[in-house]
Design a protein around this motif. Structure first.
Motif, PDB file in Angstrom:
ATOM      1  N   ARG A  81     -12.470  16.371  56.834  1.00  0.00           N
ATOM      2  CA  ARG A  81     -12.332  15.673  55.718  1.00  0.00           C
ATOM      3  C   ARG A  81     -11.348  16.061  54.655  1.00  0.00           C
ATOM      4  O   ARG A  81     -10.736  15.510  53.953  1.00  0.00           O
ATOM      5  CB  ARG A  81     -13.699  15.389  55.107  1.00  0.00           C
ATOM      6  CG  ARG A  81     -13.965  14.279  54.029  1.00  0.00           C
ATOM      7  CD  ARG A  81     -15.293  14.324  53.519  1.00  0.00           C
ATOM      8  NE  ARG A  81     -15.452  13.654  52.223  1.00  0.00           N
ATOM      9  CZ  ARG A  81     -16.596  12.846  51.952  1.00  0.00           C
ATOM     10  NH1 ARG A  81     -17.664  13.101  52.857  1.00  0.00           N
ATOM     11  NH2 ARG A  81     -16.696  12.128  50.902  1.00  0.00           N
ATOM     12  N   GLU A 123      -3.494  12.807  52.050  1.00  0.00           N
ATOM     13  CA  GLU A 123      -3.495  11.715  51.493  1.00  0.00           C
ATOM     14  C   GLU A 123      -2.651  12.233  50.098  1.00  0.00           C
ATOM     15  O   GLU A 123      -1.916  11.399  49.562  1.00  0.00           O
ATOM     16  CB  GLU A 123      -4.519  11.093  51.350  1.00  0.00           C
ATOM     17  CG  GLU A 123      -4.985  10.126  52.570  1.00  0.00           C
ATOM     18  CD  GLU A 123      -6.556   9.716  52.569  1.00  0.00           C
ATOM     19  OE1 GLU A 123      -7.121   9.523  53.395  1.00  0.00           O
ATOM     20  OE2 GLU A 123      -7.192   9.856  51.262  1.00  0.00           O
ATOM     21  N   GLU A 129      -8.994  17.833  62.404  1.00  0.00           N
ATOM     22  CA  GLU A 129      -8.670  16.813  61.139  1.00  0.00           C
ATOM     23  C   GLU A 129     -10.147  16.734  60.310  1.00  0.00           C
ATOM     24  O   GLU A 129     -10.924  15.870  60.390  1.00  0.00           O
ATOM     25  CB  GLU A 129      -8.139  15.424  61.478  1.00  0.00           C
ATOM     26  CG  GLU A 129      -7.817  14.695  60.187  1.00  0.00           C
ATOM     27  CD  GLU A 129      -7.303  13.434  60.177  1.00  0.00           C
ATOM     28  OE1 GLU A 129      -7.903  12.603  60.338  1.00  0.00           O
ATOM     29  OE2 GLU A 129      -5.951  13.372  60.323  1.00  0.00           O
ATOM     30  N   ARG A 131      -7.874  15.704  55.937  1.00  0.00           N
ATOM     31  CA  ARG A 131      -7.475  14.068  55.455  1.00  0.00           C
ATOM     32  C   ARG A 131      -7.196  13.888  54.336  1.00  0.00           C
ATOM     33  O   ARG A 131      -6.068  13.483  53.814  1.00  0.00           O
ATOM     34  CB  ARG A 131      -8.511  13.480  56.102  1.00  0.00           C
ATOM     35  CG  ARG A 131      -8.105  11.917  56.619  1.00  0.00           C
ATOM     36  CD  ARG A 131      -9.324  11.364  57.497  1.00  0.00           C
ATOM     37  NE  ARG A 131     -10.550  11.376  56.756  1.00  0.00           N
ATOM     38  CZ  ARG A 131     -11.590  12.064  57.154  1.00  0.00           C
ATOM     39  NH1 ARG A 131     -11.640  12.759  58.415  1.00  0.00           N
ATOM     40  NH2 ARG A 131     -13.089  11.980  56.709  1.00  0.00           N
TER      41      ARG A 131
END
Ligand code: NDP
Length: 284
Positions: free
Chosen positions: A235, A242, A233, A238
């Motif tokens: 950045r 989102e 995971e 992630r």
């Protein structure tokens, strides 16, 4: 009394860096055990000046195949009998397969990536933006082009490597490629289907490193893929999650290139979930 059993073990290996726990070794050996194959996968440190001798040793000792990591992927070609077409185009081999007496150079990195991509979309006609122009990017670029991608934009810091990859794709595949010099935050153009990070930005231990990318230009309908397997995971993974993008992490590519090599060596289709679980354990 237990059944008599053969103690002959088929051997495969990785020539590369000495690491305490090699993730690929853990992944492949987990699959050997799961499929009751009496095979071993060894991690062997080979210095650049010893690569030719190491390949001759692999041949002499009857190894069934192996993997190569940096810095051996290009140099190994001169020591092999031949390469596959795709590995020849990339000029890099990460997987050796014995075919009779021949040692054949294959590149499973890009094929592993395409396999992951196929799980979420058909690459045919797709518009791709890829950050990076190193070994992983060359492998992915060639394979997505061979898989039918129509437009590939290479965004890279060094113009020499970026333009080299663009020329390769334009000259040797049916895809149309263009180069963008990476200078500040890059805006993903509308109409992009797949965004790929094929740089080493974000690789452990630099886990907070930020890819120069305007994340506001990522759209939920885009597929975002990061090749970095450690941490899975990142950045980018992630942030793309989102936003609601379809996200592929680097473990998928690593598992799939392992699946392809495993099948080439043993003829057995391994269970990818066993391999992924072994990797997740290594990467915590
Ligand atoms: P290379 O060294 O060949 O290429 C690195 C690339 O990253 C180059 O394009 C380089 O740009 C770019 N880069 C590195 N640092 C920066 C920075 N700070 N800013 C901008 N660009 C940067 O490495 P590889 O291609 O072999 O590997 C790249 C990544 O892919 C690694 O993290 C590796 O772990 C991963 N990988 C994952 C695999 C998997 O199965 N998941 C398989 C193979 C690799 P420049 O040309 O300007 O130097």
């Amino acid at each position: 009394m237990s059944e008599p059993r053969s103690f002959k073990q088929d051997l495969t290996c990785v020539f590369g860096h000495p690491v305490a726990e090699n993730p690929t070794q853990a992944m492949i050996e987990a699959a050997y055990q799961h499929h009751n194959l009496d095979w071993r996968y060894l991690t062997i440190e080979v210095l650049p000046q010893d690569l030719g001798d190491a390949v001759r040793g692999l041949r002499a000792m009857g190894f069934r195949g192996g993997n190569l990591t940096i810095p051996h992927k290009v140099e190994v070609i001169q020591h092999l009998d031949r390469t596959t077409e795709a590995a020849g185009l990339m000029g890099a081999v990460n997987c050796i397969v014995r075919d009779g007496d021949d040692l054949v150079g294959e590149n499973t990195d890009g094929k592993g990536f395409v396999q992951s991509l196929l799980e979420v979309t058909d690459p045919t006609g797709k518009n791709i933006v890829m950050f990076g122009a190193g070994g992983a990017a060359r492998a992915i670029g060639v394979e997505v082009a061979l898989a039918g991608a129509s437009q590939i934009t290479i965004v890279n810091r060094s113009a020499e490597r970026g333009e080299g990859l663009v020329s390769l794709l334009n000259d040797k595949t049916d895809a149309t490629a263009n180069f963008i010099q990476w200078d500040g935050d890059y805006d993903i153009p509308d109409g992009t289907d797949v965004v790929i990070n094929a740089t080493s930005i974000g690789l452990f231990p630099d886990v907070d490193a930020r890819i120069p990318l305007n994340t506001a230009t990522l759209k939920p309908e885009m597929i975002v893929s990061d090749v970095i397997p450690n941490p899975p995971e990142t950045r980018l993974v992630r942030e793309a999650n989102e936003i609601g993008c379809t996200v592929l992490d680097g473990l998928g590519m690593l598992v799939n290139q392992g699946v392809i090599g495993f099948k080439l060596w043993t003829g057995v289709d391994p269970d990818p979930s066993v391999m992924r679980a072994a990797l997740e354990e290594v990467f915590g």
